[in-house]
Design an enzyme around this catalytic site. Structure first.
Site, mmCIF file in Angstrom:
data_model
loop_
_atom_site.group_PDB
_atom_site.id
_atom_site.type_symbol
_atom_site.label_atom_id
_atom_site.label_comp_id
_atom_site.label_asym_id
_atom_site.label_seq_id
_atom_site.Cartn_x
_atom_site.Cartn_y
_atom_site.Cartn_z
ATOM 1 N N LYS A 1 -0.897 -6.794 -8.251
ATOM 2 C CA LYS A 1 -1.148 -8.040 -7.517
ATOM 3 C C LYS A 1 -2.607 -8.500 -7.731
ATOM 4 O O LYS A 1 -2.876 -9.658 -7.948
ATOM 5 C CB LYS A 1 -0.835 -7.786 -6.037
ATOM 6 C CG LYS A 1 -1.626 -8.564 -5.061
ATOM 7 C CD LYS A 1 -0.859 -9.740 -4.552
ATOM 8 C CE LYS A 1 -1.550 -10.506 -3.460
ATOM 9 N NZ LYS A 1 -2.975 -10.412 -3.351
ATOM 10 N N HIS B 1 0.835 -1.212 0.000
ATOM 11 C CA HIS B 1 0.000 0.000 0.000
ATOM 12 C C HIS B 1 0.866 1.257 0.000
ATOM 13 O O HIS B 1 0.553 2.243 -0.665
ATOM 14 C CB HIS B 1 -0.888 0.041 1.248
ATOM 15 C CG HIS B 1 -1.904 -1.048 1.325
ATOM 16 N ND1 HIS B 1 -1.817 -2.094 2.205
ATOM 17 C CD2 HIS B 1 -3.049 -1.249 0.626
ATOM 18 C CE1 HIS B 1 -2.865 -2.892 2.064
ATOM 19 N NE2 HIS B 1 -3.628 -2.407 1.098
#
Ligand code: PAF
Length: 290
Positions: A161, A48
């Site tokens: 991802k 993140h």
């Protein structure tokens, strides 16, 4: 607007502003100029923070959100036990340079049952993750459209991802002519190759040690395809068998057209191999570009 260059500071410490209501984030956003947005469900890790770093390259002001979106979880999935780590998330976002955090609770995001939804194209919604998690992408698309409508970002960061999510959101933005640039960001991996994910925290020690196996299996399929092997079903079967032999429960290993997510055709420009498998109770997801 609270950008790094424009304050606010307290005792020389940069303060991120936290907004719990739509009115509050809208008011703040109005004074911010160009905004890059990082939507999250919290429980933040270095993946993140890499999205936040990338966001700082696209605008002066970075806005993040933390909202665990019930709509994208199926019955029997981990909505209730999804890790909620708000205070440490806020510290990480502040340190990374996020100016505004939108952190609504459910009564703000869904004050009435959400009866209007985005229905992503079946090619994105019903394949792979969509086949394994019915309704998941409808829930993702609906909340992302709503977050875009609230934050009105110029750019929004999404990790590779979750490749199918990235493709689906890019297509949604294109098809609805949303005035936001979707920016793909590289997968961040642990030293042993495991793709960082909030759900990795569910893994016990022995499963954590075996978790990079999914990436290794996907990498060897990708290498075989690069070397000219186009017997995709056999490669996929062997890869699933290898995982199963090690005690995993694979959902799918699949070579796909990287642009369309269809099975490879003569017109495919780029391929990708995607996989999802359960290790103990934890479902892991990864992909390798070919
Ligand atoms: O990738 C995620 O964390 C979520 O799917 C997202 C994009 C924040 C929507 O809830």
């Amino acid at each position: 607007c609270a950008s790094r260059s424009g304050g606010p500071y307290r005792d020389d410490v940069f303060m991120m502003q936290i907004h719990e209501t739509i009115e509050s984030i809208r008011t703040a956003r109005a004074g911010c100029g160009r905004v890059a947005f990082v939507p999250t469900m919290g429980n933040l890790h270095d993946g993140h923070l890499a999205l936040v770093r990338e966001a700082t390259r696209h605008a002066d002001t970075v806005v993040a959100s933390i909202f665990v979106n019930r709509l994208q979880f199926g019955g029997g999935e981990d909505f209730e036990r999804y890790p909620r780590t708000f205070e440490s998330d806020c510290r990480k976002l502040t340190d990374a340079g996020v100016a505004h955090l939108f952190a609504p609770d459910e009564s703000v995001m869904y004050p009435h049952p959400q009866t209007y939804h985005v229905a992503p194209a079946p090619a994105h919604a019903d394949e792979l993750e969509g086949a394994a998690r019915a309704g998941h992408f409808r829930g993702v698309a609906t909340v992302v459209l709503k977050l875009f409508s609230i934050v009105q970002p110029d750019a929004a960061m999404f990790g590779r991802k979750d490749y199918q999510q990235l493709l689906m959101i890019s297509a949604m933005a294109r098809q609805f002519a949303l005035p936001v640039r979707i920016v793909p960001c590289e997968t961040v991996r642990a030293d042993d190759g495991l793709a960082l994910s909030s759900r990795n925290g569910y893994l016990g020690d022995s499963h954590r040690a075996d978790a990079p196996r999914l990436f290794r299996v996907l990498t060897s399929v990708a290498q075989a395809v690069r070397a000219g092997n186009d017997r995709y079903p056999a490669l996929e079967r062997d890869a699933m068998a290898e995982l199963a032999a090690a005690g995993w429960e694979p959902d799918y290993i699949s070579v796909r057209d990287a642009d369309e997510l269809t099975r490879p055709t003569d017109h495919s420009r780029r391929l990708i191999v995607l996989g999802a498998a359960r290790l103990g109770g934890t479902r892991l997801l990864d992909n390798v570009g070919i």
